[in-house]
Write a protein that holds these residues in place. Sequence first.
Motif, PDB file in Angstrom:
ATOM      1  N   GLU A  97       0.863  -1.178   0.000  1.00 31.00           N
ATOM      2  CA  GLU A  97       0.000   0.000   0.000  1.00 31.00           C
ATOM      3  C   GLU A  97       0.897   1.224   0.000  1.00 31.00           C
ATOM      4  N   SER A  98       0.636   2.136  -0.930  1.00 27.62           N
ATOM      5  CA  SER A  98       1.473   3.336  -1.033  1.00 27.62           C
ATOM      6  C   SER A  98       0.599   4.569  -1.172  1.00 27.62           C
ATOM      7  N   GLY A  99       1.128   5.671  -0.690  1.00 28.26           N
ATOM      8  CA  GLY A  99       0.411   6.942  -0.737  1.00 28.26           C
ATOM      9  C   GLY A  99       0.658   7.711   0.535  1.00 28.26           C
ATOM     10  N   VAL A 100      -0.346   8.441   0.985  1.00 31.05           N
ATOM     11  CA  VAL A 100      -0.216   9.264   2.188  1.00 31.05           C
ATOM     12  C   VAL A 100      -0.149   8.402   3.441  1.00 31.05           C
ATOM     13  N   LEU A 101      -0.964   7.333   3.507  1.00 28.99           N
ATOM     14  CA  LEU A 101      -1.002   6.419   4.655  1.00 28.99           C
ATOM     15  C   LEU A 101      -1.087   7.177   5.977  1.00 28.99           C
ATOM     16  N   GLU A 102      -2.287   7.590   6.315  1.00 26.59           N
ATOM     17  CA  GLU A 102      -2.492   8.381   7.535  1.00 26.59           C
ATOM     18  C   GLU A 102      -1.917   7.707   8.774  1.00 26.59           C
ATOM     19  N   ASP A 103      -2.019   6.369   8.853  1.00 23.32           N
ATOM     20  CA  ASP A 103      -1.467   5.629   9.985  1.00 23.32           C
ATOM     21  C   ASP A 103      -0.826   4.347   9.448  1.00 23.32           C
ATOM     22  N   ALA A 104       0.433   4.452   9.029  1.00 24.42           N
ATOM     23  CA  ALA A 104       1.121   3.341   8.377  1.00 24.42           C
ATOM     24  C   ALA A 104       1.208   2.112   9.276  1.00 24.42           C
ATOM     25  N   ALA A 105       1.452   2.289  10.558  1.00 26.74           N
ATOM     26  CA  ALA A 105       1.573   1.145  11.466  1.00 26.74           C
ATOM     27  C   ALA A 105       0.260   0.375  11.550  1.00 26.74           C
ATOM     28  N   THR A 106      -0.847   1.089  11.636  1.00 27.14           N
ATOM     29  CA  THR A 106      -2.153   0.432  11.697  1.00 27.14           C
ATOM     30  C   THR A 106      -2.466  -0.252  10.376  1.00 27.14           C
ATOM     31  N   SER A 107      -2.155   0.391   9.262  1.00 24.55           N
ATOM     32  CA  SER A 107      -2.384  -0.224   7.953  1.00 24.55           C
ATOM     33  C   SER A 107      -1.569  -1.500   7.803  1.00 24.55           C
ATOM     34  N   ALA A 108      -0.295  -1.461   8.200  1.00 21.76           N
ATOM     35  CA  ALA A 108       0.557  -2.643   8.104  1.00 21.76           C
ATOM     36  C   ALA A 108       0.003  -3.774   8.967  1.00 21.76           C
ATOM     37  N   MET A 109      -0.436  -3.446  10.182  1.00 26.82           N
ATOM     38  CA  MET A 109      -1.008  -4.459  11.068  1.00 26.82           C
ATOM     39  C   MET A 109      -2.279  -5.054  10.457  1.00 26.82           C
ATOM     40  N   ALA A 110      -3.115  -4.211   9.860  1.00 32.44           N
ATOM     41  CA  ALA A 110      -4.353  -4.690   9.238  1.00 32.44           C
ATOM     42  C   ALA A 110      -4.044  -5.649   8.092  1.00 32.44           C
ATOM     43  N   TRP A 111      -3.067  -5.322   7.264  1.00 35.73           N
ATOM     44  CA  TRP A 111      -2.717  -6.213   6.161  1.00 35.73           C
ATOM     45  C   TRP A 111      -2.077  -7.500   6.667  1.00 35.73           C
ATOM     46  N   ARG A 112      -1.255  -7.432   7.721  1.00 36.28           N
ATOM     47  CA  ARG A 112      -0.684  -8.661   8.310  1.00 36.28           C
ATOM     48  C   ARG A 112      -1.791  -9.574   8.800  1.00 36.28           C
ATOM     49  N   ASN A 113      -2.750  -8.986   9.525  1.00 37.26           N
ATOM     50  CA  ASN A 113      -3.878  -9.775  10.028  1.00 37.26           C
ATOM     51  C   ASN A 113      -4.677 -10.372   8.874  1.00 37.26           C
ATOM     52  N   ALA A 114      -4.924  -9.569   7.834  1.00 37.98           N
ATOM     53  CA  ALA A 114      -5.674 -10.050   6.678  1.00 37.98           C
ATOM     54  C   ALA A 114      -4.943 -11.202   5.995  1.00 37.98           C
ATOM     55  N   LEU A 115      -3.631 -11.068   5.853  1.00 36.73           N
ATOM     56  CA  LEU A 115      -2.862 -12.138   5.216  1.00 36.73           C
ATOM     57  C   LEU A 115      -2.903 -13.426   6.041  1.00 36.73           C
ATOM     58  N   SER A 116      -2.891 -13.317   7.359  1.00 33.28           N
ATOM     59  CA  SER A 116      -2.967 -14.542   8.175  1.00 33.28           C
ATOM     60  C   SER A 116      -4.320 -15.224   7.959  1.00 33.28           C
ATOM     61  N   LEU A 117      -5.378 -14.441   7.785  1.00 29.68           N
ATOM     62  CA  LEU A 117      -6.687 -15.026   7.488  1.00 29.68           C
ATOM     63  C   LEU A 117      -6.724 -15.610   6.080  1.00 29.68           C
ATOM     64  N   LEU A 118      -6.055 -14.960   5.135  1.00 30.67           N
ATOM     65  CA  LEU A 118      -5.978 -15.476   3.779  1.00 30.67           C
ATOM     66  C   LEU A 118      -5.242 -16.822   3.757  1.00 30.67           C
ATOM     67  N   VAL A 119      -4.178 -16.944   4.530  1.00 31.14           N
ATOM     68  CA  VAL A 119      -3.446 -18.203   4.639  1.00 31.14           C
ATOM     69  C   VAL A 119      -4.383 -19.307   5.145  1.00 31.14           C
ATOM     70  N   GLU A 120      -5.155 -18.992   6.175  1.00 33.06           N
ATOM     71  CA  GLU A 120      -6.120 -19.972   6.718  1.00 33.06           C
ATOM     72  C   GLU A 120      -7.155 -20.345   5.669  1.00 33.06           C
ATOM     73  N   LEU A 121      -7.639 -19.378   4.936  1.00 34.16           N
ATOM     74  CA  LEU A 121      -8.615 -19.628   3.884  1.00 34.16           C
ATOM     75  C   LEU A 121      -8.015 -20.523   2.803  1.00 34.16           C
ATOM     76  N   GLY A 122      -6.759 -20.302   2.484  1.00 29.87           N
ATOM     77  CA  GLY A 122      -6.064 -21.138   1.498  1.00 29.87           C
ATOM     78  C   GLY A 122      -5.921 -22.582   1.955  1.00 29.87           C
ATOM     79  N   ARG A 123      -5.821 -22.771   3.255  1.00 33.21           N
ATOM     80  CA  ARG A 123      -5.725 -24.133   3.815  1.00 33.21           C
ATOM     81  C   ARG A 123      -7.038 -24.900   3.680  1.00 33.21           C
ATOM     82  N   GLY A 124      -8.134 -24.159   3.475  1.00 31.67           N
ATOM     83  CA  GLY A 124      -9.450 -24.783   3.420  1.00 31.67           C
ATOM     84  C   GLY A 124      -9.686 -25.652   2.210  1.00 31.67           C
ATOM     85  N   ASP A 125      -8.795 -25.628   1.242  1.00 30.47           N
ATOM     86  CA  ASP A 125      -8.988 -26.436   0.024  1.00 30.47           C
ATOM     87  C   ASP A 125      -8.799 -27.908   0.297  1.00 30.47           C
TER      88      ASP A 125
END
Length: 125
Positions: A97-125
Amino acid sequence: MEISEEALVPAAPDRTWQLVTEPRFFQQWYAFGGAEIELAPGGAMVLRWDEHGGFPARVEAVEPGRRFAFRWLPEPGDLVEITLSPQAGATSVRITESGVLEDAATSAMAWRNALSLLVELGRGD
């Protein structure tokens, strides 16, 4: 400013592409209140969270199986790029994610959390 997070999703690239571009899956790992995605450059998107409401975005790039990018609205909103790279029996997913990023730390944490859920979803196959 730019942030980038990456994870290895235990699913083939074609399946991972579905998980990151189809609204019914997208809402399972990121936009929990629902997602509307018109999967074409210039296409409309709305991502929702029950606690935050809906956020409009525009699809910037669609390279099937490789890259999906969208820009938060209003202009000139931050750009989110999701790139997929095949790995042995899995898919590496990088979200930048690039741009102004009002709160980069929160954005990074949100994407980390999302990716961990995506990994779990990928395991569902």
